[in-house]
Write an enzyme that holds these catalytic residues in place. Structure first.
Site, PDB file in Angstrom:
ATOM      1  CD  GLU A  50      19.605  79.709  25.630  1.00 21.77           C
ATOM      2  OE1 GLU A  50      20.004  80.899  25.623  1.00 21.77           O
ATOM      3  OE2 GLU A  50      19.451  79.062  26.671  1.00 21.77           O
ATOM      4  CG  ASP A  61      23.488  89.670  26.736  1.00 23.05           C
ATOM      5  OD1 ASP A  61      22.866  88.756  27.298  1.00 23.05           O
ATOM      6  OD2 ASP A  61      23.240  90.058  25.577  1.00 23.05           O
TER       7      ASP A  61
END
Length: 275
Positions: A50, A61
Site C-alpha cells: 500500500e 491516521d
C-alpha cells in the site's frame, strides 16, 4: 477477469497462509528512499504494498503515520511522485495499491487518476473516507482501467453496511480491527475475528485485517482467521526511528527488511500466534 490481487490471494491460499500487506507513505524519508524501503519490504516477504498518498487532513491516521506524511508533504511530495512510487514498486511484481483520502483524487480528477494509476502498473486503491453512496464515479473509473477498489468496514458497521461495502469492493475487503485511528497496539482488537466472520457471511472476497498489527506473533494471530494481514504504523516507525538516530539509508533498509521478514514469518506460520 482475475486481477493481480485475486492471483496474489489465490497463491497465498494455495500455500495455506494469509497474504502480508505492508503500508508506507510515498515521499518519506524521500521519494527515492520510500521506493527503496517498499522494494526492501517486498524482497523480505511482503506480498502486497500500500503506497500512502500524503494528505494534509488525515482523519484516520495515527501519530506515527501522520509524522511521516507531514514530513513527506514538507518535502514537497506530489501525486506525480506517488504514481512514480507505484510504478517502481509494481516492477517487483507485488500488487501495488494507493491508500488515499478522497479529496486528492477528486482534485486530480477521478478518471485521470484511474488512467494514470493503471498506466503506472497500480492494482487498485484503498479509499477509507469515500462513502459507498458516493462512490459511483470512482467505481466506474476503476472498472474502466482494471483497478480494484477497496473499501473499509469496522466493528461498528451494521450487517447491512458490511454487505453494501463488500458488494462494491474488488480484490479484498479491508476490515479495521478496532475503532479509532491507525497505530501499532499491544493487542489487536478482539472484534477483528468476529468482523471477518461477518464479512464472510455476505461475501466471497478475501478479508484483510489492519490497524494495530506490529509483531510477528500478532501477524500470526490475525493470519489464523483472516485472508490478509495489513501492517502500516510498525513499518513506518522503523523509518522514523532511523531518521531520529541519524541512520543512513542502508541501515534503515536493513531494519525495515528485518521487520518485514519477521511479519512474513508470522503469516507463514513460522511464528506461533502465542509467541
Amino acid at each position: 477477469m482475475h486481477s493481480r490481487l485475486d492471483a496474489c490471494f489465490a497463491t497465498a491460499r494455495e500455500e495455506g497462509r494469509s497474504a502480508l500487506i505492508g503500508y508506507l507513505p510515498a515521499g518519506f524519508p524521500t521519494v527515492d528512499g520510500a521506493i527503496a524501503a517498499m522494494r526492501a519490504m517486498v524482497a523480505a516477504g511482503v506480498d502486497v504494498v500500500e503506497v500512502g498518498l500524503p494528505y494534509s487532513d488525515p482523519t484516520m491516521d495515527g501519530p506515527v503515520i501522520q509524522d511521516a506524511a507531514d514530513a513527506a508533504l514538507r518535502g514537497g511530495v506530489s501525486t506525480a511522485d506517488v504514481l512514480r512510487t507505484v510504478e517502481a514498486v509494481a516492477e517487483t511484481g507485488a500488487p501495488t495499491l494507493v491508500m488515499t483520502y478522497w479529496n486528492p483524487v477528486d482534485r486530480y480528477g477521478p478518471a485521470r487518476f484511474a488512467a494514470d494509476l493503471a498506466a503506472a502498473g497500480g492494482a487498485g486503491t484503498i479509499t477509507p473516507d469515500l462513502p459507498p453512496e458516493e462512490s459511483g464515479p470512482w467505481l466506474a473509473a476503476a472498472a474502466e482501467h482494471g483497478l480494484d477498489p477497496v473499501f473499509l468496514v469496522a466493528p461498528s458497521s451494521s450487517d447491512e453496511r458490511i454487505k453494501r461495502v463488500a458488494d462494491i469492493c474488488r480484490g479484498f475487503v479491508y476490515a479495521a480491527s478496532l475503532m479509532g485511528v491507525t497505530g501499532a497496539r499491544a493487542e489487536v482488537g478482539n472484534a477483528a475475528a468476529g468482523l471477518v466472520g461477518r464479512v464472510r457471511a455476505v461475501s466471497d472476497l478475501p478479508v484483510a485485517v489492519g490497524l494495530g498489527v506490529s509483531s510477528a506473533a500478532q501477524a500470526a494471530r490475525v493470519a489464523s482467521f483472516a485472508d490478509g494481514v495489513i501492517v502500516g504504523s510498525a513499518l513506518v516507525r522503523v523509518l522514523l526511528e532511523a531518521r531520529r538516530r541519524g541512520a543512513g539509508e542502508s541501515e534503515a533498509l536493513k531494519d525495515i527488511g528485518a521487520l518485514a521478514a519477521e511479519l512474513a514469518a508470522g503469516v507463514r506460520g513460522a511464528v506461533p500466534a502465542s509467541a
